[in-house]
Write an enzyme that holds these catalytic residues in place. Structure first.
Site, PDB file in Angstrom:
ATOM      1  N   GLU A 153     -18.296  10.690   0.166  1.00  0.00           N
ATOM      2  CA  GLU A 153     -17.974  10.522  -1.248  1.00  0.00           C
ATOM      3  C   GLU A 153     -18.907   9.515  -1.914  1.00  0.00           C
ATOM      4  O   GLU A 153     -19.403   9.740  -3.025  1.00  0.00           O
ATOM      5  CB  GLU A 153     -16.515  10.068  -1.399  1.00  0.00           C
ATOM      6  CG  GLU A 153     -15.522  11.209  -1.196  1.00  0.00           C
ATOM      7  CD  GLU A 153     -14.098  10.731  -0.934  1.00  0.00           C
ATOM      8  OE1 GLU A 153     -13.215  11.588  -0.843  1.00  0.00           O
ATOM      9  OE2 GLU A 153     -13.871   9.517  -0.803  1.00  0.00           O
TER      10      GLU A 153
ATOM     11  N   GLY B 292       0.846  -1.187   0.000  1.00  0.00           N
ATOM     12  CA  GLY B 292       0.000   0.000   0.000  1.00  0.00           C
ATOM     13  C   GLY B 292       0.884   1.240   0.000  1.00  0.00           C
ATOM     14  O   GLY B 292       2.058   1.175  -0.375  1.00  0.00           O
TER      15      GLY B 292
END
Lengths: 440, 440
Positions: B177, B19
């Site tokens: 979002e 990541g």
């Protein structure tokens, strides 16, 4: 249903399948005085000719698929239904849908396509997947990329070679395109990504039962295609029959190829439309249609595209390609309009504008009858034609931009392994209970 | 392994997880005199901040994911291994891999991230999926698009309303979002696609347990975000607790919302790094690290990113966001280089350059400490920042082009339902044995 599009006045045209044929029929009927229902078990129209590029990480699924609703949103007379069809009741003129509601029709157009066929050896399917759907393509992509990943950490040289050996079965356009794309992927695009393997170890073998590649093309172009694909590093085995396929590899004649990845591009079987209609299909499972594309003894049922067996002007059967399906779809739309207006239905005539097949970067063949082209020019024609025929400006733009990027950088952008990785790495399924001695 | 990168001379740094944190560590060690092995169970680095756009059909998975090997191909000292880690043996300094080979390390960096957490109610997971992986995102995309498809053919008005009701649980950046993007998708992008439903029937409800949205932002921006998202047609329920979630809908306090789609954005749980190390984690499952980011009593093990509990300068815990993980990764790389050279390891200090959250088209909030921005300017900043931080020129170009297209056309290009459709249409699983009376 409480908001039926169907009224008693207007004839109801039901189209099953939103491939090239079904979509062309719906588009041809866009301004006609009919109600159209287009049924597909998917929400998207798929541009199958580029599916092999999804399988080889050059494009993303959404780049070559467009929502059917979006394509037809301006056709006010058309309703798109996401459902599965289970049968046809021609006597009462209705079809049986998965949602439990029969749907009546005045005209029925079956454009249900084909799947790949293993010629009775369905047990090969798990080891040699074909590519007809987006799920097929992403599964092949996972298989190919995962083989390289496993080769990177494999210590045994024989096992590593098997992981880096890719056998493509079938030397038609799909097989040639797949073999070329895998060779480019394994030998060029990812060459700097790995440490323990050099991608030049990758072996790509294309096996074809006939005596040449691209049998539907003139012999000279078949020869050119063979030379071009061999330059990419593909071994071409002609006149060889596949005897068996399993997880260890592929038996070709008396020779065994140890390979962890085999891909099927050798044949297709039509959908079950013939069974629905109670008609005896031809050997490939297709409905033998009349010259007006209607099913035998069914004046209200048209069958088109890969699921119809239709002869061309020369008496030879028409190939299962997009232009045939599209022209048939447009013809059926015009036939329905003519029949409603009391005019007669004309026979279908296929107009062949040319055949194209690509092998890889700057390598393709094009057959326009008297004119035959190969190399750079054919490849450019292939690119332009495929972008031109894609549905929607967005997909054209995205595919064009991706190709330009791939061409300039020699990379493949969509190298994505999706789905859980464990199924491909059996050992990971079992957490180790205890530590074993360190042996690296 | 027959071609080990590890030599006896150079220290071996093993990084688990590619990541933001793990990748930053590997990149920071690119020129160091060490051997690096980066292990991930996926072949790609995922840009998680944009994953909600995959779930709402704005982007394709490959647009926000890049192969780890490709990102690190120029780091000659780095080996990328696709595998799963099952444990750490700190006594013998080795990790246990899924492929059966323990791997020794001199330095270990655990950057294994987090999954969403249902606070002990894992039975809600099938009905309120979260989005942390590409598979999560495409599953949510399928769920949302399929609900609209089913609403199109649903005759019962109550059932249709439930199909068009979307509940998002959690009012942090991800929830805001998602709610904004679903409202835009259902009410703008697909409005012309359907015949029986008008997408204005779509109801989007955002449920938050606290008394404001975006709790990590200043109160003024929370209020602006609430106004902006309400303008998109989202109902915001503040100070409300979710009591249960099932296939019929969501129970919020004493009120039941009939909804076929619920999405979880309410909390995360760290990976199992604490368990591997035999350390008591904090309530969110994270490893409490020292100011040098090392695990308690483990001088050779660093823990960073979402799986580490680390306090900032103000004593408050650092949030689980990309900039924290990246800065920690770079800090760990420098710490390892310093330690090898015999220098001391500096404490980590997070530098907060600002927080951004987007609500939808032209709507976002940005907090730069003394300066706070909202509306058009904040949205532009958000777009620029997210393209800037994407990995690789290709993804930046593709995402930028997609956004421009979506902005100009008000559409969402990746409206693709993948996977078999039948599981979502239970009736289709059972082929009808006989015809039932025609009732349309």
């Amino acid at each position: 249903m409480d908001q039926p599009v169907t009224s008693l006045q207007r004839p109801h045209v039901v189209i099953v399948g939103a491939g090239f044929g079904g979509l062309a029929t719906a588009q041809g009927l866009g301004n006609a005085d009919v109600d159209v229902t287009l049924i597909d078990k998917r929400n998207h129209h798929l541009f199958q000719p580029l599916l092999y590029q999804v399988a080889t990480a050059g494009l993303s699924p959404a780049d070559i698929a467009a929502p059917i609703r979006g394509i037809l949103k301006r056709n006010a007379n058309t309703r798109v239904v996401l459902d599965r069809v289970y049968g046809v009741d021609t006597e009462h003129k209705r079809i049986i849908l998965g949602d439990g509601e029969p749907m009546s029709y005045d005209w029925l157009v079956l454009a249900t396509g084909a799947r790949h066929s293993y010629f009775g050896r369905d047990d090969w399917a798990p080891f040699a997947p074909g590519i007809k759907t987006i799920e097929d393509a992403t599964a092949v992509r996972r298989k190919v990329l995962m083989a390289m990943e496993r080769a990177e950490t494999e210590a045994d040289p024989d096992k590593r070679q098997a992981l880096l050996t890719f056998v493509i079965i079938g030397g038609g356009p799909t097989g040639v395109e797949m073999a070329g794309a895998i060779a480019e992927l394994a030998r060029q695009s990812v060459s700097k990504d790995f440490r323990s393997i050099t991608p030049r170890c990758a072996k790509v073998i294309l096996v074809e039962g006939g005596d040449r590649l691209l049998a539907s093309f003139p012999e000279a172009l078949s020869a050119k295609a063979k030379t071009a694909i061999e330059q990419l590093g593909v071994d071409v085995w002609l006149g060889q029959q596949v005897v068996s396929v399993d997880k260890m590899g592929v038996m070709v004649g008396e020779k065994f190829i140890a390979a962890s990845t085999a891909i099927w591009a050798a044949g297709v079987q039509a959908s079950r439309a013939a069974e629905w209609l109670g008609i005896t299909p031809d050997r490939a499972g297709r409905v033998p249609v009349g010259c007006d594309l209607r099913a035998p003894n069914e004046s209200a049922v048209f069958v088109i595209g890969d699921t119809a067996a239709c002869s061309g002007a020369n008496g030879k059967p028409l190939p299962g390609v997009a232009p045939v399906a599209k022209q048939q779809g447009m013809h059926v739309a015009n036939s329905i309009i003519a029949a409603i207006k009391g005019r007669s239905i004309e026979p279908f005539q296929y107009r062949n504008y040319g055949n194209l097949a690509t092998i890889g970067r700057n390598r393709a063949v094009a057959d326009f009858g008297r004119i035959q082209v190969s190399g750079h020019l054919a490849w450019l024609l292939w690119c332009v034609a495929h972008i031109w025929f894609l549905s929607g400006y967005r997909n054209r733009f995205v595919v064009g931009a991706n190709w330009l990027w791939n061409y300039l950088t020699y990379t493949r952008g969509a190298r994505l392994i999706t789905g859980e990785v464990s199924p491909d790495l059996p050992a990971t399924l079992v957490p180790r209970p205890a530590l074993r001695p360190l042996n690296i």
